[in-house]
Structure formats: C-alpha cells, structure tokens
Enzyme design. Structure first.
Site, PDB file in Angstrom:
ATOM      1  N   GLY A 267       0.787  -1.213   0.000  1.00  0.00           N
ATOM      2  CA  GLY A 267       0.000   0.000   0.000  1.00  0.00           C
ATOM      3  C   GLY A 267       0.823   1.270   0.000  1.00  0.00           C
ATOM      4  O   GLY A 267       1.983   1.302  -0.430  1.00  0.00           O
ATOM      5  N   HIS A 268       0.204   2.323   0.518  1.00  0.00           N
ATOM      6  CA  HIS A 268       0.778   3.668   0.515  1.00  0.00           C
ATOM      7  C   HIS A 268       2.084   3.718   1.306  1.00  0.00           C
ATOM      8  O   HIS A 268       3.094   4.218   0.816  1.00  0.00           O
ATOM      9  CB  HIS A 268      -0.260   4.619   1.121  1.00  0.00           C
ATOM     10  CG  HIS A 268       0.101   6.060   1.101  1.00  0.00           C
ATOM     11  ND1 HIS A 268       0.298   6.764  -0.068  1.00  0.00           N
ATOM     12  CD2 HIS A 268       0.284   6.957   2.115  1.00  0.00           C
ATOM     13  CE1 HIS A 268       0.590   8.029   0.217  1.00  0.00           C
ATOM     14  NE2 HIS A 268       0.595   8.166   1.530  1.00  0.00           N
ATOM     15  N   PHE A 269       2.081   3.184   2.524  1.00  0.00           N
ATOM     16  CA  PHE A 269       3.274   3.163   3.370  1.00  0.00           C
ATOM     17  C   PHE A 269       4.091   1.912   3.040  1.00  0.00           C
ATOM     18  O   PHE A 269       4.179   0.973   3.831  1.00  0.00           O
ATOM     19  CB  PHE A 269       2.887   3.191   4.841  1.00  0.00           C
ATOM     20  CG  PHE A 269       2.427   4.535   5.339  1.00  0.00           C
ATOM     21  CD1 PHE A 269       3.337   5.461   5.831  1.00  0.00           C
ATOM     22  CD2 PHE A 269       1.088   4.881   5.316  1.00  0.00           C
ATOM     23  CE1 PHE A 269       2.921   6.705   6.292  1.00  0.00           C
ATOM     24  CE2 PHE A 269       0.656   6.115   5.777  1.00  0.00           C
ATOM     25  CZ  PHE A 269       1.581   7.039   6.261  1.00  0.00           C
TER      26      PHE A 269
END
Length: 300
Positions: A267-269
């Site tokens: 994901g994003h992180f």
C-alpha cells in the site's frame, strides 16, 4: 554468534524562523558517508523512517525532520500552514544543519516539499528516491482527485477531511492495499493519531488539504525540472496505494527514462511491509551515486 551493528541515532531540535524543528539523524561509521534527506508523508512524521534508519544508518547519514504541524516539531500560534511554508522551513533546516549536497527521499507530502526545494536549489540534489510521491496527474486516483477538489466552500468538505484524521482513517492508510496486514505494526498509526489529536493539529491538516491543489498546478514545473536536471532516480512504489496509483510511478520514466523503477504489491506506506526489499535498493543506489560522483562532477 555475531550481532548486527545498529547505528547511533540522535534526536535533536533546532529553531528555524520561529519553528522548533525536531529531527532524527543517524551517525554513520564513515565521515564521507552519503547523505539521505528523508521527507515524510501525511499523516506521519520522521518516526515513519525509524526502521529504515536502523537498517541503513550505520553506513549512510540519514536525516529526517518533522514538518510544522507534524510529529514533535513545535510551530507558533498563527503559523501559515501551506506547502510553500513547509518548504520554507525545510529549506531553512537544510541550511542550518549545513547540508550542501544530498540525495532526497520523497514520500507523499515529501514530494511537494522536496520538489519545491529542488526548484529553489538544484545544486543541492545529488539524486532522488521516490516512494509513492506523486508528480503527475495520471498518478491521482479518482478518490485523490475528489479530495483535492475540495474547497472551504464545498458543502461538508471539513467533515470529509476530518474523517481522514480519525484513528480509523489513519489505520486505513497503513493497511489499505497491503498484501500481508500482519506485517504492519500498529505503532505507526497509533503514534500518528497521537500527534493528530494534539491541539491545533487537525486545523493545520485542514489548511494543508485545501492547499493541496497548488501542488497539482505545479506538476508541469516539477516535470520540467526533472527533464532539465535529470537527477539519478530510484523509484519504489506500492501499487495498492489508494491515492497515488502505479501510473504515477511509471509517468516519471517519461521525463527520466534512465530512472530505476521497482513496483511492490503493497500500500501507501510501502516501507511498513516491504522494508527488507526496499532498503537494499536504497543502499545500492547510494553506493552507485557515491562511486559515480567524481565522474559526474568532471562533466559539469
């Protein structure tokens, strides 16, 4: 049995234009170690890089500041929360600690802060590590476009933004798009939420959300800078990012055809789940830049 060597990491604060900027800095074993400036994203702070600093800080000088309105940095009442001002404070920070040449790691909000620095001081930038830091309209998901379009006059916009500033909203940013949620420690979103719940922090995030459209308007200028200066670039990207899509990672190759691109099913992180894969890529990139530095300097 040989134990791993971990870096000594200092935790400091410095006054920049009335803002007390907190930062983390690893102490590498070599005096000539490459410098990597780590620019964090929303809604986090320098603590998002703790594991990367532990992984690389023995061999490289990693420096991670908290922006005003984030983490342990203390901004005065009445501070103007805009991306220009975040860049102003970060620029002052870089000057105050004496950095003159470094690789810049840009993630999420780190991209609009970092590209502002690059435009102002191209001589500072020895290279880029881009991790889910968008600079192209095709990299914006439909949800991101809707969010960026919000204005103070949009009915219910403040409630929409505040919905992201809850524990559930912060947690979803860490877990959304991940392959194995069991690899994502809850510490990150819990600590982020602690800081978000401090007095004045949600108002700061509202102001930055309403200012975000200025970053999109600046994309052409950032892209022109990339084409002109062609910095060596490593791109690592979580393809499950609900805000910044894989297309945004690939778009960099249009302006930087020699950039190194690595996509990860997370994901994003991305560092939360894929640190064991990403950290060696960053280390190898820094080593190659240091080896090539005399050659690159001789051509300028």
């Amino acid at each position: 049995m040989t134990s791993a060597v971990l870096p000594r990491t200092l935790h400091r604060s410095i006054d920049i234009d009335g803002v007390r900027v907190f930062y983390r800095e690893s102490q590498p074993q070599r005096a000539d170690a490459p410098v990597l400036l780590l620019l964090h994203g929303f809604p986090s702070a320098s603590h998002q890089f703790r594991r990367l600093i532990d992984a690389l800080g023995t061999d490289y000088r990693l420096i991670a500041p908290d922006y005003p309105g984030f983490g342990n940095t203390e901004a005065p009442a009445g501070f103007d929360y805009s991306f220009d001002r975040l860049a102003d404070i970060t620029e002052g920070f870089v000057k105050a600690i004496g950095l003159t040449r470094f690789v810049m790691y840009v993630f999420d909000f780190g991209a609009p802060v970092g590209f502002r620095l690059a435009l102002r001081h191209p001589e500072w930038i020895a290279g880029l590590v881009v991790q889910n830091g968008n600079a192209y309209t095709e990299g914006l998901s439909a949800a991101a476009r809707d969010f960026i379009a919000l204005t103070p006059e949009t009915p219910g916009s403040a409630d929409t933004i505040r919905g992201l500033l809850t524990l559930a909203g912060t947690r979803s940013q860490y877990l959304g798009g991940t392959t194995d949620p069991e690899l994502i420690a809850p510490d990150g979103w819990v600590l982020d939420q602690y800081f978000l719940d401090q007095p004045g922090r949600k108002e700061a995030q509202l102001a930055l959300a309403y200012d975000y459209h200025r970053n999109v308007a600046a994309y052409p200028e950032w892209q022109a800078w990339l084409r002109e200066h062609t910095p060596p670039t490593l791109i690592t990207w979580g393809t499950g990012d609900p805000f910044f899509t894989e297309a945004g990672a690939r778009a960099y190759l249009r302006d930087l055809p020699e950039a190194e691109l690595h996509l990860f099913a997370t994901g994003h992180f991305a560092l939360e789940e894929k640190l064991p894969e990403i950290a060696p890529l960053v280390a190898g990139f820094l080593d190659r830049l240091q080896s090539a530095a005399p050659t690159r300097r001789s051509r300028t």
